[in-house]
Design a protein around this motif. Sequence first.
Motif, PDB file in Angstrom:
ATOM      1  N   UNK A  12     -12.390 -45.848  18.891  1.00 43.40           N
ATOM      2  CA  UNK A  12     -12.594 -46.744  17.753  1.00 43.40           C
ATOM      3  C   UNK A  12     -12.020 -48.110  18.086  1.00 43.40           C
ATOM      4  N   UNK A  13     -12.580 -49.142  17.455  1.00 43.70           N
ATOM      5  CA  UNK A  13     -12.010 -50.472  17.541  1.00 43.70           C
ATOM      6  C   UNK A  13     -11.601 -50.884  16.134  1.00 43.70           C
ATOM      7  N   UNK A  14     -10.640 -51.784  16.076  1.00 49.00           N
ATOM      8  CA  UNK A  14     -10.165 -52.260  14.782  1.00 49.00           C
ATOM      9  C   UNK A  14      -9.986 -53.770  14.840  1.00 49.00           C
ATOM     10  N   UNK A  15     -10.289 -54.411  13.730  1.00 50.49           N
ATOM     11  CA  UNK A  15     -10.219 -55.870  13.667  1.00 50.49           C
ATOM     12  C   UNK A  15      -9.529 -56.302  12.384  1.00 50.49           C
ATOM     13  N   UNK A  16      -8.624 -57.276  12.471  1.00 48.70           N
ATOM     14  CA  UNK A  16      -8.092 -57.883  11.246  1.00 48.70           C
ATOM     15  C   UNK A  16      -9.145 -58.775  10.609  1.00 48.70           C
ATOM     16  N   UNK A  25      -8.131 -54.065   7.363  1.00 44.11           N
ATOM     17  CA  UNK A  25      -8.427 -53.790   8.764  1.00 44.11           C
ATOM     18  C   UNK A  25      -9.670 -52.907   8.791  1.00 44.11           C
ATOM     19  N   UNK A  26     -10.687 -53.315   9.538  1.00 44.64           N
ATOM     20  CA  UNK A  26     -11.906 -52.521   9.647  1.00 44.64           C
ATOM     21  C   UNK A  26     -11.861 -51.714  10.930  1.00 44.64           C
ATOM     22  N   UNK A  27     -12.010 -50.391  10.808  1.00 49.16           N
ATOM     23  CA  UNK A  27     -11.995 -49.477  11.951  1.00 49.16           C
ATOM     24  C   UNK A  27     -13.429 -48.999  12.178  1.00 49.16           C
ATOM     25  N   UNK A  42     -15.511 -46.409  10.217  1.00 52.12           N
ATOM     26  CA  UNK A  42     -14.721 -45.208   9.993  1.00 52.12           C
ATOM     27  C   UNK A  42     -13.858 -45.360   8.747  1.00 52.12           C
ATOM     28  N   UNK A  43     -13.235 -46.531   8.627  1.00 46.23           N
ATOM     29  CA  UNK A  43     -12.365 -46.751   7.477  1.00 46.23           C
ATOM     30  C   UNK A  43     -12.037 -48.235   7.356  1.00 46.23           C
TER      31      UNK A  43
END
Length: 519
Positions: free
Chosen positions: A380-384, A391-393, A402-403
Amino acid sequence: MHTLIHVIILLGVSLFVSHASAAPADATALFAQHCASCHGADRLGAMGPALLPDNLSRLRKKAAREVVVNGRAATQMPAFGAALDDAQIDALVAMIYQPTLTPPKWDVEQIVASRIVHADVATLPAKAKFDADLMNLFIVVEAGDHHVSILDGDKLERIHRFPSRFALHGGPKFSPEGRFVYFASRDGWVSKYDIWNLTLVAEVRAGINTRNLAVSSDGKVVAVANYLPHSLVLLDSDLNMIKVMDVTDKAGKTSSRVSAVYDAAPRKSFVAALKDVPEVWEISYDPTVEDIPVGLIHDFKYKEGAFLRGYLNPRRTPLDDILDDFFFTQDYSELIGATRVGKKGQVVHLDVRKKIADLDLGGMPHLGSGITWEWQGRTVMASPNLEDGKITVIDVKDWSVVKEIKTLGPGFFMRSHENSRYAWTDSMMSPTARDTLQVIDKETLEVVAQLKPEPGKTLAHIEFTRDGRYAIASLWEDDGALIIYDAVTLKEVKRLPARRPVGKYNLHNKITRSSGTSH
């Protein structure tokens, strides 16, 4: 290092200040009398930096006025509060925030003429003059007084501190073995510094307003992304000219600023996003490439006669929308990009050269600060997000969300480490929560801790030591600090004073392209 002191000036003027006054409304005459000797009659910069709206975008007019009135410590910028009246100072400040009548140019000849050699690398020892793990060093950019610190990641102590060019912009980049670091200033100056010998090696001015730079994975090429002029500049490792690429659409009708350029090491190429044209560019630096298409720009020679093929016309990927920044998947076959005005992200496959998916990200994702980790057997990647407190996962296999993890407010940076169970993010864009770091459990995807060491003061930009044992945060204030946390217990263990430390960069994590840090 005294040479650099002569250039880290915010709003400089001649050392010999005339106290004669011009008419309050005549800003042009005031500038010619008091400012042009250091900043150039065209405001493009000379001994002092350029005074143009884009170059001053992060400096509020109120702060600029205070510098004119009071000067700036440790620079050659004197105070003008006694020499000029309020109306004259206001006229000068208003002028420097206005665009020039004709677009300024900065061409090959000017770039070549600007190059400065400070030290001959061939005469410097090929070993460090200090004892430390050379891959566990940190480069710390301190914007408060335009300095850079070198930090020992084991001892958690400073090794050295030296002056930099005014307003370094974008993260520093390293040569593959970690000996050299390259900086880009907002004014277009590219500096090469020998970390092992604590010595500035060379500088060249590659543009007037620069976004960032990238260094090729073989250490031979430096790419510089410019807002002004609209160009992508290629230099060799000693900052000699290779090529200036004018950035336009395929038809050559619309020119564009370059939003960002990054090294795609596994692909042996640079990838650039354009600010004004919906395209992604990929420029190969692979000297063994055989499928050279029609339109070869030219070959060039390195020093000592070594010949290298390559530097093709850019491989263009047309898009539905422009990209401001982007994030690479770990194998660099795909990138996720977003615009600062749109509400969707685009997934671009660099091999097939087209968009393959849309992402409904919402707000204003800061994908340039994205990170990845393994979660329940998936990457997964996450970004502020610069606009929303979240935070988008994202699952990078099917690009599903994902969340969305709720945070205290909009944030700029996110960091983790392969050896850490946590991901850290700030809320520095929030008016009420800029002083709080949030710690996310990478397995449960929940916020498990909030850290507020200095209420009311901005806290941001975590970076981990090589082994992930410590996490270092920036107290982003002029009287700030590097706050060092135990990355397991989340307890503060030490502080080092720092002047607005805007960024810290661990050599190992950057050079090995750690999944926990931006690339």
